[in-house]
Scaffold this motif. Structure first.
Motif, PDB file in Angstrom:
ATOM      1  N   TYR A 194       3.474   5.863   8.206  1.00  9.15           N
ATOM      2  CA  TYR A 194       4.470   6.063   7.161  1.00  9.15           C
ATOM      3  C   TYR A 194       4.646   7.561   6.907  1.00  9.15           C
ATOM      4  O   TYR A 194       3.687   8.337   7.022  1.00  9.15           O
TER       5      TYR A 194
ATOM      6  N   GLN B  77       5.759  10.216   3.900  1.00 11.37           N
ATOM      7  CA  GLN B  77       6.006  10.335   2.469  1.00 11.37           C
ATOM      8  C   GLN B  77       6.435  11.758   2.149  1.00 11.37           C
ATOM      9  O   GLN B  77       5.622  12.684   2.119  1.00 11.37           O
TER      10      GLN B  77
ATOM     11  N   GLY C  29       8.700   7.631  -2.253  1.00 13.86           N
ATOM     12  CA  GLY C  29       7.790   6.624  -1.728  1.00 13.86           C
ATOM     13  C   GLY C  29       7.685   6.732  -0.214  1.00 13.86           C
ATOM     14  O   GLY C  29       8.575   7.264   0.444  1.00 13.86           O
TER      15      GLY C  29
ATOM     16  N   TYR D 102       0.712  -0.729  -5.242  1.00 11.19           N
ATOM     17  CA  TYR D 102      -0.238   0.250  -4.740  1.00 11.19           C
ATOM     18  C   TYR D 102      -0.332   1.400  -5.743  1.00 11.19           C
ATOM     19  O   TYR D 102       0.650   1.724  -6.420  1.00 11.19           O
TER      20      TYR D 102
ATOM     21  N   PHE E 131       3.271   2.415  -6.992  1.00 13.25           N
ATOM     22  CA  PHE E 131       4.380   2.000  -6.144  1.00 13.25           C
ATOM     23  C   PHE E 131       4.460   0.481  -6.084  1.00 13.25           C
ATOM     24  O   PHE E 131       3.463  -0.194  -5.799  1.00 13.25           O
TER      25      PHE E 131
ATOM     26  N   VAL F 266       6.007  -2.575  -3.951  1.00 12.48           N
ATOM     27  CA  VAL F 266       6.267  -2.655  -2.511  1.00 12.48           C
ATOM     28  C   VAL F 266       6.649  -4.090  -2.153  1.00 12.48           C
ATOM     29  O   VAL F 266       6.069  -5.045  -2.681  1.00 12.48           O
TER      30      VAL F 266
ATOM     31  N   PHE G 160       8.783   0.580   0.162  1.00 16.68           N
ATOM     32  CA  PHE G 160       8.266   1.121  -1.089  1.00 16.68           C
ATOM     33  C   PHE G 160       9.393   1.449  -2.065  1.00 16.68           C
ATOM     34  O   PHE G 160      10.489   1.869  -1.666  1.00 16.68           O
TER      35      PHE G 160
END
Lengths: 113, 113
Positions: A35, A37, A42, B36, B90, B92, B103
């Motif tokens: 991922y 960020q 997010g 999260y 977050f 999700v 997210f």
């Protein structure tokens, strides 16, 4: 037990260079996801690998590539770096594919000058 | 396509008072939903997940969330905030059976003494 480990923790590159980020999943985990960020946002999905095969790809340019090794560790490669690639890159692992909880590492902070 | 909307970018509470972090989701399929938490310069820690069982989900550190299909909501609550709860949270969503996580933009929880 060790969690998901990522290396390096911080990295500074200049525009146009190439970078390789590394991820070791939790022992016994066979799925790895990456991922990106960007600061203040997010995380966004880049790739998922399971049993060394690509299972998912997010909306990222071809400059981004990844692979998974027989020991289930993974590398994320980014070519021709742009200023906009500056971000925290997170790796997550899970036991297998499908609806399994994902455990995240602390990430690699990539800064592009 | 799936998405989540976190209705507050910042929430401020006093220590010992209740916490409510709001999240609405959009999904074409039966979703899996997660919360999260991310502490500064750290990776993401799973607080709780909803897959299809009980609509009230209990997580770690006293957090819980309720899945309300009619309202397409998955709000996170905690009866009494601690200073250590200050972090980014977050919401999700993922399509059940798939690893890709989508997210929200995050809610920063501030806890004052």
């Amino acid at each position: 037990d060790a969690g998901v480990t990522q290396s390096p923790t911080h990295l500074i590159k200049t525009r146009g260079q190439q970078v390789t980020l590394r991820c070791s999943p939790i022992s016994g985990h066979k799925s790895v996801s990456w991922y990106q960020q960007v600061l203040g946002q997010g995380p966004q999905f880049i790739f998922q690998y399971y049993e060394k095969e690509e299972r998912g790809r997010g909306n990222f340019p071809d400059r981004f590539s990844a692979r998974q090794f027989p020991n289930y560790s993974s590398e994320l490669n980014v070519n021709a770096l742009l200023l906009g690639d500056s971000a925290l890159y997170l790796c997550a692992s899970s036991i297998r594919d499908g609806n399994q909880p994902q455990h995240f590492g602390d990430g690699t902070r990539l800064s592009i000058l | 396509a799936q998405s989540v909307t976190q209705l507050d970018s910042h929430v401020s509470v006093s220590e010992g008072t209740p916490v409510l972090l709001r999240c609405n989701y959009s999904s074409s399929y039966s979703p899996s939903l997660f919360w999260y938490v991310q502490h500064p310069n750290k990776g993401l820690q799973l607080l709780l997940k909803y897959t299809s069982a009980a609509t009230l989900v209990k997580g770690i550190n006293g957090f819980e969330a309720e899945f309300k299909k009619s309202e397409t909501s998955f709000h996170l609550t905690k009866p009494s905030a601690h200073m250590s709860d200050a972090a980014e949270y977050f919401c999700v969503v993922s399509e059940r059976g798939f690893q890709k996580l989508v997210f929200g933009t995050g809610t920063r929880l501030l806890v004052s003494p």
